[in-house]
Motif scaffolding. Sequence first.
Motif, PDB file in Angstrom:
ATOM      1  N   GLY A 254     -26.088   1.554  10.477  1.00 27.89           N
ATOM      2  CA  GLY A 254     -25.131   0.607   9.913  1.00 27.89           C
ATOM      3  C   GLY A 254     -23.724   0.837  10.423  1.00 27.89           C
ATOM      4  N   ILE A 255     -23.319   2.093  10.558  1.00 34.16           N
ATOM      5  CA  ILE A 255     -21.980   2.402  11.053  1.00 34.16           C
ATOM      6  C   ILE A 255     -21.807   1.923  12.486  1.00 34.16           C
ATOM      7  N   THR A 256     -22.794   2.193  13.324  1.00 26.59           N
ATOM      8  CA  THR A 256     -22.688   1.748  14.718  1.00 26.59           C
ATOM      9  C   THR A 256     -22.737   0.232  14.815  1.00 26.59           C
ATOM     10  N   ALA A 257     -23.565  -0.415  13.987  1.00 30.69           N
ATOM     11  CA  ALA A 257     -23.640  -1.879  13.999  1.00 30.69           C
ATOM     12  C   ALA A 257     -22.308  -2.491  13.564  1.00 30.69           C
ATOM     13  N   ALA A 258     -21.671  -1.889  12.557  1.00 31.06           N
ATOM     14  CA  ALA A 258     -20.377  -2.382  12.089  1.00 31.06           C
ATOM     15  C   ALA A 258     -19.323  -2.259  13.182  1.00 31.06           C
ATOM     16  N   ALA A 259     -19.325  -1.112  13.863  1.00 33.24           N
ATOM     17  CA  ALA A 259     -18.359  -0.915  14.947  1.00 33.24           C
ATOM     18  C   ALA A 259     -18.597  -1.906  16.075  1.00 33.24           C
ATOM     19  N   ASP A 260     -19.863  -2.129  16.418  1.00 31.38           N
ATOM     20  CA  ASP A 260     -20.192  -3.070  17.488  1.00 31.38           C
ATOM     21  C   ASP A 260     -19.828  -4.503  17.107  1.00 31.38           C
ATOM     22  N   ALA A 261     -19.795  -4.793  15.809  1.00 34.17           N
ATOM     23  CA  ALA A 261     -19.435  -6.139  15.344  1.00 34.17           C
ATOM     24  C   ALA A 261     -17.922  -6.329  15.263  1.00 34.17           C
ATOM     25  N   GLY A 262     -17.165  -5.285  15.593  1.00 35.48           N
ATOM     26  CA  GLY A 262     -15.715  -5.415  15.637  1.00 35.48           C
ATOM     27  C   GLY A 262     -15.000  -5.043  14.357  1.00 35.48           C
ATOM     28  N   ALA A 263     -15.689  -4.342  13.457  1.00 33.48           N
ATOM     29  CA  ALA A 263     -15.043  -3.955  12.206  1.00 33.48           C
ATOM     30  C   ALA A 263     -13.882  -3.002  12.480  1.00 33.48           C
ATOM     31  N   GLN A 264     -12.738  -3.326  11.887  1.00 36.67           N
ATOM     32  CA  GLN A 264     -11.582  -2.425  11.987  1.00 36.67           C
ATOM     33  C   GLN A 264     -11.578  -1.416  10.847  1.00 36.67           C
ATOM     34  N   LEU A 265     -12.174  -1.815   9.731  1.00 40.96           N
ATOM     35  CA  LEU A 265     -12.289  -0.949   8.568  1.00 40.96           C
ATOM     36  C   LEU A 265     -13.743  -0.943   8.116  1.00 40.96           C
ATOM     37  N   ALA A 282     -22.388   8.959  14.491  1.00 40.85           N
ATOM     38  CA  ALA A 282     -22.077   7.547  14.262  1.00 40.85           C
ATOM     39  C   ALA A 282     -20.616   7.367  13.864  1.00 40.85           C
ATOM     40  N   VAL A 283     -20.106   8.278  13.030  1.00 41.23           N
ATOM     41  CA  VAL A 283     -18.696   8.239  12.648  1.00 41.23           C
ATOM     42  C   VAL A 283     -17.814   8.379  13.885  1.00 41.23           C
ATOM     43  N   ASP A 284     -18.140   9.329  14.740  1.00 39.85           N
ATOM     44  CA  ASP A 284     -17.371   9.516  15.976  1.00 39.85           C
ATOM     45  C   ASP A 284     -17.413   8.258  16.835  1.00 39.85           C
ATOM     46  N   TYR A 285     -18.587   7.658  16.914  1.00 41.91           N
ATOM     47  CA  TYR A 285     -18.745   6.438  17.714  1.00 41.91           C
ATOM     48  C   TYR A 285     -17.845   5.324  17.183  1.00 41.91           C
ATOM     49  N   ALA A 286     -17.858   5.120  15.867  1.00 46.93           N
ATOM     50  CA  ALA A 286     -17.060   4.051  15.271  1.00 46.93           C
ATOM     51  C   ALA A 286     -15.571   4.296  15.473  1.00 46.93           C
ATOM     52  N   ILE A 287     -15.146   5.542  15.339  1.00 51.58           N
ATOM     53  CA  ILE A 287     -13.728   5.866  15.534  1.00 51.58           C
ATOM     54  C   ILE A 287     -13.316   5.591  16.974  1.00 51.58           C
ATOM     55  N   GLU A 288     -14.195   5.919  17.914  1.00 50.38           N
ATOM     56  CA  GLU A 288     -13.911   5.625  19.325  1.00 50.38           C
ATOM     57  C   GLU A 288     -13.753   4.132  19.570  1.00 50.38           C
ATOM     58  N   GLN A 289     -14.432   3.311  18.757  1.00 47.94           N
ATOM     59  CA  GLN A 289     -14.318   1.860  18.889  1.00 47.94           C
ATOM     60  C   GLN A 289     -13.086   1.320  18.156  1.00 47.94           C
ATOM     61  N   GLY A 290     -12.335   2.203  17.488  1.00 45.32           N
ATOM     62  CA  GLY A 290     -11.117   1.775  16.815  1.00 45.32           C
ATOM     63  C   GLY A 290     -11.247   1.557  15.326  1.00 45.32           C
TER      64      GLY A 290
END
Length: 536
Positions: A254-265, A282-290
Amino acid sequence: MSPRFIIATSTLIIGLLLSWLMFQTQDQPENYKSTKKLVPNPLEYIPSDPISQRQKNGGNSDRNNNFDPNAIPYERVITFSSEEAYRSFLKKLSASGVFNKGSIDSLRAVRISFDSLSDLNALELNPEDVEFNYPVLIPELREVQPQEGVLGFGNGALDFLGISKDNSEWGKGVKIAVIDTGIEPHLALNDNIQHINLIDLDEGTNPNSHGTSVASLIAGQHPNMRGVAPQAELISVRVADETGVSSSFLLAQGITAAADAGAQLINISMGSSSDSALVRQAVDYAIEQGAVIFASSGNDGTQQASYPAADPDVYSVGAIDANGTHLNFSNTDDNLAFAAPGLEVQAAFPGDNVTSFTGTSGAVAFPVGAVAAIMSESQQSISAEQAVSILQSHSNEAGLPGADNQFGIGIIDVGRAINRNTSGIVDIAVASQTYLLPTADSSASGLQVSVENRGTETVFQSTVDIQIGNDYFPYTIQKISPNERTVVTIPSGLGQLRADAQLEVSAQINLPTGQSDAKPGNDQRKEIVTIPTDDR
């Protein structure tokens, strides 16, 4: 804004019709007087194992044993260091005795299940690549209840957070992912919600209400149920079933999917008693995506936050009541970032109904909405991380001086953060009073009074009238700048405190002649200090 939210002013009939739709009146509990339909708190689930069983599972527990009592039985998660090894493993799974339960390409991770350990061992996996899959659950108030004397919020949470003006446009252009049980249609929510369902519900079952309630606190749009950032763009990521049960693999997915969908928060009102290496990745991945991630600290009243809130890269949020009191069920943690409303908060419930929502699940939604509001209302474009820094520096001191494990940096004050560039605001507050007891390392004792400038103007020559028991101590603060905190320590009262087991203390701020305080209600505190029996 959805057309369903437009309240026509041309006729009284339309206004009455919308009110009826929003708050249908049906049978109420005998002890509840209201014209609104309320339902019991939606079921919430938390890890029930005690804090002593919490441990960091570094993703390689299988090297030591083949069993973890906290893990989902007959399941493992395998991650691969190379794309080639990952793809090769996926191809050979169909010919093995294990079952592919899902994969995350961005993390090169696979979730498998098996009928016997021999099937798992036959894969000849590198133990370094294997970890357990742990339950992740929505928090339940089961073992620890709110203490006596606390005060619920009802529909007053926004007022408490300093939102005194129209906020209907706040959050515009900010994407927020709610990783939860899914967001159901509701009169208080925009129709334009992106849905990512990573788990299928059993046919004929009703979705859990938890995610809908959380979403309404972030982005509710109805005048009678407005969130902090009503115009935020919501992404519903369903990772939990109708009972609120998920897993560390699904959470990571879910975290990676949210990041890939452009979630800022990203809002995570869920938790686990076990640390998962995959979730940390996954947390690290999402942070890398902003993205910036917030998570609830948990409701089991322990001295450690649930995971992923315990992750230092995640902003952990605890719960308070309407008096600003830390709630007993809210997990404490040195990593805690903020405290926010978490007792009997009015929230959405599927079917255009309303519920009274209690727990850190709701508390985390408020700083998420606050950061979105700061982003959209700032004069210049700022990142989510910059907005978090603004919220931190404009949060209200509470508890022990400085950051502590009950309130984090403080109680969020959205109005203060939004109005940070508005000149002329004078607001000096008695933020907290704590009594310092002698320890084995220090003989120092006395009342500590935290004073905070919550306005936008520097104040000179303010005085604090402090009373400890029957003794009176005036103190002058020569200068206090905006956002500055100062602590006044008066070494008095220990003898009376030990003799009587309690001590009445108070502090009153007085501004210089000609200045008036924008919020006089926070100029004074009066409390009873008690002392543990062992310290008398």
